[in-house]
Design a protein around this motif. Structure first.
Motif, PDB file in Angstrom:
ATOM      1  N   ARG A 350      -2.418  -5.044 -11.594  1.00 10.37           N
ATOM      2  CA  ARG A 350      -1.029  -5.033 -11.102  1.00 10.37           C
ATOM      3  C   ARG A 350      -0.414  -3.643 -11.255  1.00 10.37           C
ATOM      4  O   ARG A 350       0.313  -3.174 -10.390  1.00 10.37           O
ATOM      5  N   LEU A 351      -0.710  -2.989 -12.372  1.00 11.29           N
ATOM      6  CA  LEU A 351      -0.151  -1.661 -12.611  1.00 11.29           C
ATOM      7  C   LEU A 351      -0.710  -0.619 -11.651  1.00 11.29           C
ATOM      8  O   LEU A 351      -0.099   0.434 -11.442  1.00 11.29           O
ATOM      9  N   PHE A 352      -1.853  -0.896 -11.062  1.00  7.75           N
ATOM     10  CA  PHE A 352      -2.431   0.006 -10.072  1.00  7.75           C
ATOM     11  C   PHE A 352      -1.793  -0.163  -8.700  1.00  7.75           C
ATOM     12  O   PHE A 352      -2.031   0.646  -7.803  1.00  7.75           O
ATOM     13  N   GLY A 353      -1.039  -1.234  -8.510  1.00  9.05           N
ATOM     14  CA  GLY A 353      -0.461  -1.482  -7.204  1.00  9.05           C
ATOM     15  C   GLY A 353      -1.530  -1.741  -6.163  1.00  9.05           C
ATOM     16  O   GLY A 353      -2.591  -2.307  -6.461  1.00  9.05           O
ATOM     17  N   ALA A 354      -1.300  -1.285  -4.936  1.00  7.09           N
ATOM     18  CA  ALA A 354      -2.248  -1.545  -3.848  1.00  7.09           C
ATOM     19  C   ALA A 354      -3.604  -0.920  -4.120  1.00  7.09           C
ATOM     20  O   ALA A 354      -4.643  -1.438  -3.695  1.00  7.09           O
ATOM     21  N   ARG A 355      -3.605   0.207  -4.847  1.00  9.19           N
ATOM     22  CA  ARG A 355      -4.886   0.857  -5.126  1.00  9.19           C
ATOM     23  C   ARG A 355      -5.786  -0.036  -5.980  1.00  9.19           C
ATOM     24  O   ARG A 355      -7.014   0.084  -5.942  1.00  9.19           O
ATOM     25  N   GLY A 356      -5.202  -0.936  -6.748  1.00  2.00           N
ATOM     26  CA  GLY A 356      -5.988  -1.782  -7.641  1.00  2.00           C
ATOM     27  C   GLY A 356      -6.945  -2.712  -6.929  1.00  2.00           C
ATOM     28  O   GLY A 356      -7.966  -3.115  -7.495  1.00  2.00           O
ATOM     29  N   ILE A 357      -6.630  -3.065  -5.675  1.00  2.00           N
ATOM     30  CA  ILE A 357      -7.514  -3.973  -4.944  1.00  2.00           C
ATOM     31  C   ILE A 357      -8.489  -3.226  -4.045  1.00  2.00           C
ATOM     32  O   ILE A 357      -9.256  -3.853  -3.315  1.00  2.00           O
TER      33      ILE A 357
END
Length: 394
Positions: A350-357
């Protein structure tokens, strides 16, 4: 009072394991994870490096070229390997577990036949086979009635034992050289009184790998279904007393917390990635760690990991001090390590935002790996057993 301050020797093992994991495990396993065929993903080169570095021999008796260490130290090393790749950590843990079981349960024949010849073979893989398609939790509760639990049959025939049946979801069994197999030797009673452990090698006629399963995470160490069709082994391959395997398992406390430790490593890796992200990602004119909500999330993740680590270390200490051990803490260590990994990995994503996925972030692999810690000896059942024990029902 238990003091968990790490000794200089333990800190040295942590440094050694971390360097090995960062140099040899993490880069190679990230590439293997992306391969399509599960048969191609097994970390053979990492295994060779582990043998060369002494990782596989870690904790073995001196007679086998090892140097015994305490259980907390095992957990320290397992956390470092898990932080690099949980599948590689599982392969190593299975090696440690199987060789220790053979050494403790067996005799000189077992040690000379199933440990000694493999010590100089870097690509040796061990497996432990309990679970069957219709016997998962029944083997752990246990559901102790005839006809329930593991039913792979072992029948004496002269100087041999004949095995017939199948085991399912066995980690590393598709490439294992040596497998500890739990078989039913008396079907008129429940598994606590009618199960025996044997040792089977992969070249035994009648043994075959039926199917290797793909996994969402833990991908470098797939699970497989293995078959035994009139599989004949020498009577000497009997590892536990006849019908006495469950009693031996009940006395075996060492190693159970290793599962929690390796998933703790997964959670820690996710936390470390997230911490780096929130320090460098700028939104609202400042690094997002300076936003109160984000700082609280980081604090909660750190707390979750620290609590898990303390429970795991306490269980490890208890396994070597049984007169002062709490069996419920032993159960909790496996549960909390796995659940902490899942909780922290999701928060980190979640803390990575869109980059996390995105698959190039490294975060999605950690989430997938954390997911695989939820099924083993299903966690809810472990907590149920703990609750029943606390209430005096067990």
């Amino acid at each position: 009072m238990v003091d968990f301050s790490l000794s200089e020797e333990q800190l040295g093992y942590v440094k050694w394991a971390r360097e090995f994991a960062q140099t040899h495990v993490r880069p190679a396993s990230a590439k293997l994870d992306r391969l399509d065929d599960p048969q191609d993903r097994f970390p053979w080169e990492i295994l060779e490096r582990a043998h060369e570095a002494g990782v596989l021999q870690f904790g073995l008796p001196e007679a086998f070229g090892g140097s015994p260490v305490d259980e907390v130290t095992f957990c320290l090393v397992m956390e470092e390997l898990g932080a690099a790749d949980v599948g590689v950590a599982a392969v190593v843990a299975q090696y440690w577990n199987a060789t220790q079981l053979i050494d403790r349960w067996g005799n000189d024949y077992h040690r000379e036949t199933f440990i000694q010849p493999y010590l100089d073979k870097p690509r040796t893989v061990y497996a432990v086979a309990m679970t069957e398609a219709n016997a998962g939790i029944d083997a752990h509760l246990p559901y102790d009635v005839p006809g329930a639990g593991p039913m792979l049959a072992a029948v004496p025939d002269g100087d041999e034992i004949v095995l017939n049946g199948a085991k399912c979801n066995i980690s590393g069994s598709h490439v294992a050289d040596v497998i500890i197999v739990f078989a039913r030797t008396d079907t008129t009673v429940g598994l606590t009184q009618g199960m025996t452990a044997f040792v089977v090698t992969k070249d035994t006629p009648g043994f075959s790998v039926a199917e290797t399963f793909d996994l969402v995470g833990h991908r470098v160490s797939p699970i497989a279904e293995i078959h035994f069709d009139d599989c004949r082994i020498p009577k000497e391959n009997q590892l536990t007393p006849w019908n006495g395997a469950f009693a031996e398992m009940a006395r075996q406390t060492v190693g159970r917390h290793w599962v929690g430790a390796r998933y703790l490593g997964v959670g820690r890796a996710a936390y470390e990635l997230a911490l780096e992200q929130v320090k460098t990602r700028v939104q609202g004119g400042k690094p997002i760690i300076e936003h109160q909500m984000v700082a609280r999330q980081i604090g909660d993740m750190a707390m979750t990991l620290e609590v898990a680590r303390n429970v795991i270390w306490r269980a490890a200490w208890g396994s070597q001090n049984p007169e002062q051990a709490d069996p419920n803490v032993m159960r909790m260590s496996r549960v909390y390590g796995s659940e902490a990994a899942m909780k922290v990995a999701l928060e980190a994503m979640r803390l990575f935002g869109a980059r996390g996925i995105r698959t190039d972030s490294g975060m999605e692999k950690l989430v997938r790996d954390a997911m695989t810690g939820l099924p083993p000896a299903p966690l809810d059942v472990s907590l149920m057993v703990a609750g029943q024990s606390i209430a005096g029902l067990r």
